[in-house]
Design a protein around this motif. Structure first.
Motif, PDB file in Angstrom:
ATOM      1  N   SER A   1       9.769 -22.212   6.955  1.00 19.05           N
ATOM      2  CA  SER A   1       8.741 -22.359   7.983  1.00 19.05           C
ATOM      3  C   SER A   1       9.397 -22.925   9.232  1.00 19.05           C
ATOM      4  O   SER A   1      10.484 -23.497   9.178  1.00 19.05           O
ATOM      5  N   ALA A   2       8.713 -22.754  10.377  1.00 14.99           N
ATOM      6  CA  ALA A   2       9.254 -23.229  11.637  1.00 14.99           C
ATOM      7  C   ALA A   2       8.109 -23.570  12.576  1.00 14.99           C
ATOM      8  O   ALA A   2       7.042 -22.948  12.528  1.00 14.99           O
ATOM      9  N   GLY A   3       8.342 -24.565  13.415  1.00 17.11           N
ATOM     10  CA  GLY A   3       7.311 -24.953  14.368  1.00 17.11           C
ATOM     11  C   GLY A   3       7.697 -26.185  15.153  1.00 17.11           C
ATOM     12  O   GLY A   3       8.883 -26.470  15.363  1.00 17.11           O
ATOM     13  N   VAL A   4       6.665 -26.914  15.551  1.00 20.08           N
ATOM     14  CA  VAL A   4       6.826 -28.109  16.370  1.00 20.08           C
ATOM     15  C   VAL A   4       6.130 -29.265  15.676  1.00 20.08           C
ATOM     16  O   VAL A   4       5.014 -29.122  15.175  1.00 20.08           O
ATOM     17  N   TRP A   5       6.806 -30.415  15.635  1.00 20.62           N
ATOM     18  CA  TRP A   5       6.259 -31.644  15.058  1.00 20.62           C
ATOM     19  C   TRP A   5       6.176 -32.688  16.155  1.00 20.62           C
ATOM     20  O   TRP A   5       7.068 -32.775  17.006  1.00 20.62           O
ATOM     21  N   GLU A   6       5.107 -33.480  16.138  1.00 15.56           N
ATOM     22  CA  GLU A   6       4.943 -34.598  17.059  1.00 15.56           C
ATOM     23  C   GLU A   6       4.608 -35.846  16.260  1.00 15.56           C
ATOM     24  O   GLU A   6       3.839 -35.780  15.295  1.00 15.56           O
ATOM     25  N   GLY A   7       5.204 -36.965  16.650  1.00 18.83           N
ATOM     26  CA  GLY A   7       4.949 -38.214  15.954  1.00 18.83           C
ATOM     27  C   GLY A   7       4.765 -39.369  16.929  1.00 18.83           C
ATOM     28  O   GLY A   7       5.457 -39.453  17.946  1.00 18.83           O
TER      29      GLY A   7
ATOM     30  N   GLU B   1       9.759 -44.023  20.621  1.00 19.99           N
ATOM     31  CA  GLU B   1       9.001 -43.458  21.744  1.00 19.99           C
ATOM     32  C   GLU B   1       8.407 -42.157  21.235  1.00 19.99           C
ATOM     33  O   GLU B   1       9.117 -41.388  20.577  1.00 19.99           O
ATOM     34  N   ALA B   2       7.137 -41.909  21.528  1.00 22.76           N
ATOM     35  CA  ALA B   2       6.471 -40.701  21.032  1.00 22.76           C
ATOM     36  C   ALA B   2       7.454 -39.538  21.020  1.00 22.76           C
ATOM     37  O   ALA B   2       8.139 -39.275  22.011  1.00 22.76           O
ATOM     38  N   CYS B   3       7.542 -38.872  19.891  1.00 22.45           N
ATOM     39  CA  CYS B   3       8.615 -37.907  19.634  1.00 22.45           C
ATOM     40  C   CYS B   3       8.041 -36.511  19.388  1.00 22.45           C
ATOM     41  O   CYS B   3       6.961 -36.360  18.830  1.00 22.45           O
ATOM     42  N   ARG B   4       8.825 -35.528  19.807  1.00 22.26           N
ATOM     43  CA  ARG B   4       8.483 -34.118  19.575  1.00 22.26           C
ATOM     44  C   ARG B   4       9.770 -33.425  19.155  1.00 22.26           C
ATOM     45  O   ARG B   4      10.814 -33.616  19.788  1.00 22.26           O
ATOM     46  N   LYS B   5       9.698 -32.650  18.080  1.00 22.58           N
ATOM     47  CA  LYS B   5      10.880 -31.916  17.639  1.00 22.58           C
ATOM     48  C   LYS B   5      10.501 -30.489  17.270  1.00 22.58           C
ATOM     49  O   LYS B   5       9.371 -30.212  16.861  1.00 22.58           O
ATOM     50  N   ILE B   6      11.472 -29.610  17.430  1.00 17.15           N
ATOM     51  CA  ILE B   6      11.389 -28.252  16.920  1.00 17.15           C
ATOM     52  C   ILE B   6      12.022 -28.303  15.534  1.00 17.15           C
ATOM     53  O   ILE B   6      13.071 -28.929  15.357  1.00 17.15           O
ATOM     54  N   TYR B   7      11.411 -27.674  14.558  1.00 18.18           N
ATOM     55  CA  TYR B   7      11.955 -27.711  13.206  1.00 18.18           C
ATOM     56  C   TYR B   7      11.998 -26.328  12.579  1.00 18.18           C
ATOM     57  O   TYR B   7      11.207 -25.444  12.910  1.00 18.18           O
ATOM     58  N   VAL B   8      12.953 -26.189  11.674  1.00 16.76           N
ATOM     59  CA  VAL B   8      13.027 -25.039  10.774  1.00 16.76           C
ATOM     60  C   VAL B   8      13.272 -25.636   9.394  1.00 16.76           C
ATOM     61  O   VAL B   8      14.231 -26.391   9.206  1.00 16.76           O
ATOM     62  N   VAL B   9      12.404 -25.339   8.454  1.00 14.40           N
ATOM     63  CA  VAL B   9      12.476 -25.906   7.109  1.00 14.40           C
ATOM     64  C   VAL B   9      12.750 -24.795   6.108  1.00 14.40           C
ATOM     65  O   VAL B   9      12.134 -23.723   6.177  1.00 14.40           O
ATOM     66  N   PHE B  10      13.665 -25.084   5.180  1.00 12.67           N
ATOM     67  CA  PHE B  10      13.902 -24.201   4.046  1.00 12.67           C
ATOM     68  C   PHE B  10      13.711 -25.009   2.772  1.00 12.67           C
ATOM     69  O   PHE B  10      14.365 -26.040   2.591  1.00 12.67           O
ATOM     70  N   GLU B  11      12.814 -24.572   1.924  1.00 15.84           N
ATOM     71  CA  GLU B  11      12.593 -25.229   0.636  1.00 15.84           C
ATOM     72  C   GLU B  11      12.746 -24.193  -0.461  1.00 15.84           C
ATOM     73  O   GLU B  11      11.919 -23.279  -0.575  1.00 15.84           O
TER      74      GLU B  11
ATOM     75  N   VAL C   1      13.088 -32.766  21.358  1.00 19.54           N
ATOM     76  CA  VAL C   1      12.789 -32.297  22.713  1.00 19.54           C
ATOM     77  C   VAL C   1      12.040 -33.343  23.532  1.00 19.54           C
ATOM     78  O   VAL C   1      11.848 -33.159  24.740  1.00 19.54           O
ATOM     79  N   GLN C   2      11.624 -34.439  22.872  1.00 18.56           N
ATOM     80  CA  GLN C   2      10.944 -35.518  23.585  1.00 18.56           C
ATOM     81  C   GLN C   2      11.039 -36.787  22.748  1.00 18.56           C
ATOM     82  O   GLN C   2      10.933 -36.745  21.519  1.00 18.56           O
ATOM     83  N   GLY C   3      11.225 -37.921  23.404  1.00 16.43           N
ATOM     84  CA  GLY C   3      11.148 -39.205  22.733  1.00 16.43           C
ATOM     85  C   GLY C   3      12.427 -39.652  22.049  1.00 16.43           C
ATOM     86  O   GLY C   3      13.488 -39.059  22.207  1.00 16.43           O
ATOM     87  N   VAL C   4      12.276 -40.739  21.277  1.00 21.11           N
ATOM     88  CA  VAL C   4      13.398 -41.347  20.560  1.00 21.11           C
ATOM     89  C   VAL C   4      12.930 -41.755  19.173  1.00 21.11           C
ATOM     90  O   VAL C   4      11.866 -42.368  19.024  1.00 21.11           O
TER      91      VAL C   4
END
Length: 120
Positions: free
Chosen positions: A47-53, A107-117, A71-74
């Protein structure tokens, strides 16, 4: 397959799945999170997408392999031995399946992810 099957994240209209980690895993803060899962492979292993925390810290236990690009934050990723890696905008990395430790958003974080399970 056709060009219409290509998933362009900048054009995706995926609705977020908003959640918080299990309270038993939270160490600090109230880390609300959102996942915009733009793609799931037909085999169900990728799966692939964007995560924000939001700011907070929680325990993680990876059963999947995950490629990430901040792509954003720390954030700070720590293993169970206390070794830490600070993750900032532009960082690209893979977290292998089996990794255990904590994820802390400074700091509010945003990442692009690709997951393989891998299916067993």
């Amino acid at each position: 397959m056709k060009i219409q099957d290509v998933v362009d994240f900048s054009q995706a209209t995926t609705q977020p799945d908003r959640y918080r980690p299990d309270p038993a895993k939270v160490l600090k803060g109230d880390p609300e999170q959102a996942v915009y899962n733009h793609y799931n492979s037909p085999c169900g292993q990728m799966s692939a997408g964007v995560w924000e925390g939001e700011i907070g810290q929680w325990h993680v236990n990876y059963t999947e392999h995950e490629y990430c690009e901040i792509v954003q934050g720390v954030s700070v990723l720590r293993d169970n031995d206390g070794n830490a890696k600070t993750l900032r905008v532009g960082d690209r990395f893979v977290i292998p399946a089996g990794f255990r430790g904590t994820w802390e958003v400074l700091e509010a974080c945003r990442k692009i992810y690709v997951v393989f399970e891998q299916k067993t």
